[in-house]
Design an enzyme around this catalytic site. Structure first.
Site, mmCIF file in Angstrom:
data_model
loop_
_atom_site.group_PDB
_atom_site.id
_atom_site.type_symbol
_atom_site.label_atom_id
_atom_site.label_comp_id
_atom_site.label_asym_id
_atom_site.label_seq_id
_atom_site.Cartn_x
_atom_site.Cartn_y
_atom_site.Cartn_z
ATOM 1 N N HIS A 134 86.006 40.023 -26.140
ATOM 2 C CA HIS A 134 84.629 40.308 -25.744
ATOM 3 C C HIS A 134 84.411 39.918 -24.282
ATOM 4 O O HIS A 134 83.781 40.634 -23.513
ATOM 5 C CB HIS A 134 83.652 39.518 -26.628
ATOM 6 C CG HIS A 134 83.671 39.971 -28.056
ATOM 7 N ND1 HIS A 134 82.577 40.507 -28.678
ATOM 8 C CD2 HIS A 134 84.668 39.993 -28.977
ATOM 9 C CE1 HIS A 134 82.895 40.833 -29.925
ATOM 10 N NE2 HIS A 134 84.161 40.511 -30.128
ATOM 11 N N ASP A 182 76.203 40.048 -25.576
ATOM 12 C CA ASP A 182 77.082 40.380 -26.686
ATOM 13 C C ASP A 182 76.258 40.456 -27.967
ATOM 14 O O ASP A 182 75.315 39.687 -28.173
ATOM 15 C CB ASP A 182 78.176 39.317 -26.839
ATOM 16 C CG ASP A 182 79.291 39.807 -27.745
ATOM 17 O OD1 ASP A 182 80.314 40.248 -27.201
ATOM 18 O OD2 ASP A 182 79.127 39.776 -28.981
ATOM 19 N N GLN A 190 98.783 42.238 -19.714
ATOM 20 C CA GLN A 190 98.869 43.473 -20.508
ATOM 21 C C GLN A 190 98.565 44.753 -19.731
ATOM 22 O O GLN A 190 99.264 45.755 -19.892
ATOM 23 C CB GLN A 190 97.935 43.363 -21.717
ATOM 24 C CG GLN A 190 97.890 44.641 -22.554
ATOM 25 C CD GLN A 190 97.511 44.397 -23.976
ATOM 26 O OE1 GLN A 190 98.150 43.597 -24.666
ATOM 27 N NE2 GLN A 190 96.495 45.075 -24.449
ATOM 28 N N SER A 218 92.738 46.759 -26.380
ATOM 29 C CA SER A 218 94.128 47.212 -26.294
ATOM 30 C C SER A 218 94.179 48.733 -26.429
ATOM 31 O O SER A 218 94.936 49.417 -25.734
ATOM 32 C CB SER A 218 94.974 46.567 -27.393
ATOM 33 O OG SER A 218 95.027 45.178 -27.171
ATOM 34 N N GLU A 244 92.907 50.291 -23.226
ATOM 35 C CA GLU A 244 93.859 50.022 -22.133
ATOM 36 C C GLU A 244 95.066 50.955 -22.242
ATOM 37 O O GLU A 244 95.554 51.479 -21.242
ATOM 38 C CB GLU A 244 94.294 48.551 -22.173
ATOM 39 C CG GLU A 244 93.192 47.615 -21.655
ATOM 40 C CD GLU A 244 93.313 46.154 -22.101
ATOM 41 O OE1 GLU A 244 92.417 45.365 -21.836
ATOM 42 O OE2 GLU A 244 94.301 45.795 -22.729
ATOM 43 N N GLU A 260 87.589 45.404 -37.004
ATOM 44 C CA GLU A 260 87.389 46.846 -37.250
ATOM 45 C C GLU A 260 88.665 47.628 -36.937
ATOM 46 O O GLU A 260 88.656 48.820 -36.709
ATOM 47 C CB GLU A 260 86.185 47.333 -36.434
ATOM 48 C CG GLU A 260 86.407 47.815 -35.023
ATOM 49 C CD GLU A 260 86.948 46.801 -34.020
ATOM 50 O OE1 GLU A 260 87.347 45.671 -34.387
ATOM 51 O OE2 GLU A 260 87.012 47.160 -32.832
ATOM 52 N N GLN A 261 89.805 46.920 -36.938
ATOM 53 C CA GLN A 261 91.046 47.524 -36.452
ATOM 54 C C GLN A 261 91.569 48.665 -37.333
ATOM 55 O O GLN A 261 92.201 49.596 -36.840
ATOM 56 C CB GLN A 261 92.111 46.431 -36.283
ATOM 57 C CG GLN A 261 91.743 45.453 -35.174
ATOM 58 C CD GLN A 261 92.331 44.072 -35.344
ATOM 59 O OE1 GLN A 261 93.225 43.875 -36.156
ATOM 60 N NE2 GLN A 261 91.829 43.101 -34.598
#
Ligand code: UDP
Length: 487
Positions: free
Chosen positions: A15, A111, A334, A354, A357, A373-374
């Site tokens: 976040h 947030d 990353q 990720s 990205e 929530e992946q």
């Protein structure tokens, strides 16, 4: 630009990182931008003349279940953000209110976890934009599940069901749904109650990525897509190595040099975000799977794992010696890795950062969701964007020891499929590349995300002008008493 915006990021890298990037975007457009955060997290705020920091008191780490001085959810043993952690962040409320009253920003970006910020903004007449740290697709899936409860129409946890009213046919099983959606937690209830009071949403996505889902969301709520926010710039590498999340480990520097010597698109990158943890048995299966798949790799293993004890004996040294792979035992740079020309694939837990990205870098993915929530993001990558190969995980879990074991054969097969030379793999890579080009255009001047940010800032200026004419002062003066109560 005559606008002052407060940013209140949540204390978790997934976040904090995108929100600081968004704050930097605002600052870059001439907005006086103030990040409100704790002293430890303040170190990650990027440097820009328009970007300022107001400090909250140090986080009550011990109450949150963390070691002293650790001020991020990444330090939690379980990946679950516990009620104790949330309760500790709630302690910021009076301090935030005091800062609001003394600085009177024109807009707040907070947030979604900070539901009390929504109440104070509403009372003070300050437009508040919520930051969700995910995409429109997963919000749509979560909303559909909560409202229509399609998962109740099936008898078993592993029986697939489709989700009504989505533009794509999406199958999920009950065991892939986050527990807090099936049985709403106190926090989820608070978030749902706060939603009607927000002015809108700021999203780390871009309109071309999930157009149908962006359109359906904006029928219910104002939303601006300003991402992806992980642009690679000449300073990205430095920031990646020092400031973004944690400081990168020394393996990370070695890794970037090692990548320079590899062939284009030959390397697979494996990382499970800031919180993804595995048992030793699972780590060993990953090691064996990568070994047999035969593609050079960069694999990120959390810094608290003792590699020599967790992985097959001498594995790290052997793969490095044979130039087969690099293991980063700590925090990886990353964005720099994903954008390296040598990287041709990514094994990811499907965290939204990720995901965006990798999309931005034009890299296709093996999807290995764990929690949050992946599993929804996995469906997006596999069924909607069609740039993902599922490793085949069946059940949501935020505890490493409860997760099903993904065997080395499955790891090897998914990596081979992703990195393969057949038409299916080539088309997947080509779609990812095209999406990457679109993502980069979106944030350039005149691109969709650039224009969305322009519209958002213009709307905030207009509100400020309107409020300047009608009694904002009255509102604020009324609230000063509240601040005295708090003090
Ligand atoms: N990240 C990183 N190095 C690491 C691990 C993670 O830079 O070794 C960054 C990653 O680039 C992303 C964020 O941490 O920006 C993780 O967010 P994501 O939504 O992917 O997953 P989460 O950590 O929230 O599960």
């Amino acid at each position: 630009m005559d606008l002052h915006v407060f940013f209140l990021p949540f204390l978790a890298p997934g976040h904090m990182i995108p929100m600081l990037d968004i704050a930097a975007l605002f600052a870059g457009r001439g907005v006086r931008t103030t990040v409100v955060t704790t002293p430890t997290n303040a170190a990650a705020v990027p440097h820009h003349p328009n970007l300022h920091v107001l400090l909250l008191p140090p986080f009550n780490s011990r109450a949150a279940g963390l070691p002293d001085g650790v001020e991020t959810a990444a330090g939690l043993r379980d990946t679950q953000i516990s009620p104790a952690f949330i309760a500790a962040t709630d302690e910021f409320e009076p301090h935030f209110l005091r800062l609001l009253l003394s600085h009177r920003p024109d807009c707040i970006v907070a947030d979604v976890h900070f539901t009390w910020a929504v109440d104070h903004a509403a009372t003070l007449g300050i437009p508040l934009l919520s930051f969700y740290a995910t995409g429109f697709f997963s919000i749509a899936v979560a909303a559909a599940i909560s409202h229509f409860k399609d998962h109740e129409s099936v008898t078993g946890d592993d029986v697939p069901f489709t989700i009504d009213f989505l533009p794509h046919k999406i199958y999920l099983t009950r065991s892939q749904i986050p527990g807090h959606l099936i049985t709403p937690t106190d926090l989820v209830r608070r978030m749902m109650a706060a939603q009607p009071k927000i002015y809108g949403m700021v999203m780390n996505t871009f309109l071309e990525l999930e157009p149908e889902y962006a359109a359906s969301m904006t029928q219910f709520c104002k939303a601006w897509s300003v991402g992806p926010v992980c642009r690679k710039s000449p300073t990205t590498k430095d920031r990646d190595l020092s400031q973004r999340g944690e400081a990168a480990s020394k393996d990370a520097i070695d890794c970037l040099q090692w990548l320079d010597e590899r062939e284009t698109d030959s390397v697979i990158y494996i990382c499970f975000g800031s919180m993804g943890r595995f048992t030793t048995t699972q780590l060993q299966e990953i090691a064996r799977g990568l070994d047999s798949a035969g593609h050079p790799f960069v694999w990120v293993v959390k810094k608290d794992i003792h590699i020599s004890a967790a992985l097959p004996s001498g594995f790290k040294e052997r793969v490095r010696r044979e130039n087969r792979g690099v293991i980063i035992n700590g925090w990886a740079p990353q964005v720099s890795i994903l954008n390296h020309r040598a990287v041709g694939g990514f094994v990811t837990h499907c965290g939204w950062n990720s995901t965006t990205e990798a999309v931005n870098a034009g890299v296709a993915m093996v999807t290995w969701p764990l929690h949050a929530e992946q599993f929804f993001n996995e469906r997006f990558l596999v069924d909607v964007a069609k740039i993902g190969v599922p490793v085949g995980v069946k059940a949501w879990s935020d505890k490493e020891e409860e997760r099903e074991l993904v065997g080395k054969e499955k790891v090897e097969e998914a990596v081979r499929r992703l990195m393969g030379e057949d038409t299916e793999a080539a088309e997947r890579r080509s779609r990812a590349r095209v999406l990457g080009e679109t993502a980069k255009k979106a944030v350039e001047k005149g691109g969709s995300s650039y224009n969305e940010l322009t519209k958002l800032l213009e709307e905030m200026v207009e509100i400020k002008t309107r409020w300047g004419k009608v009694g904002k002062e009255e509102n604020v003066i009324g609230e000063v008493n509240k601040s005295q109560e708090v003090n």
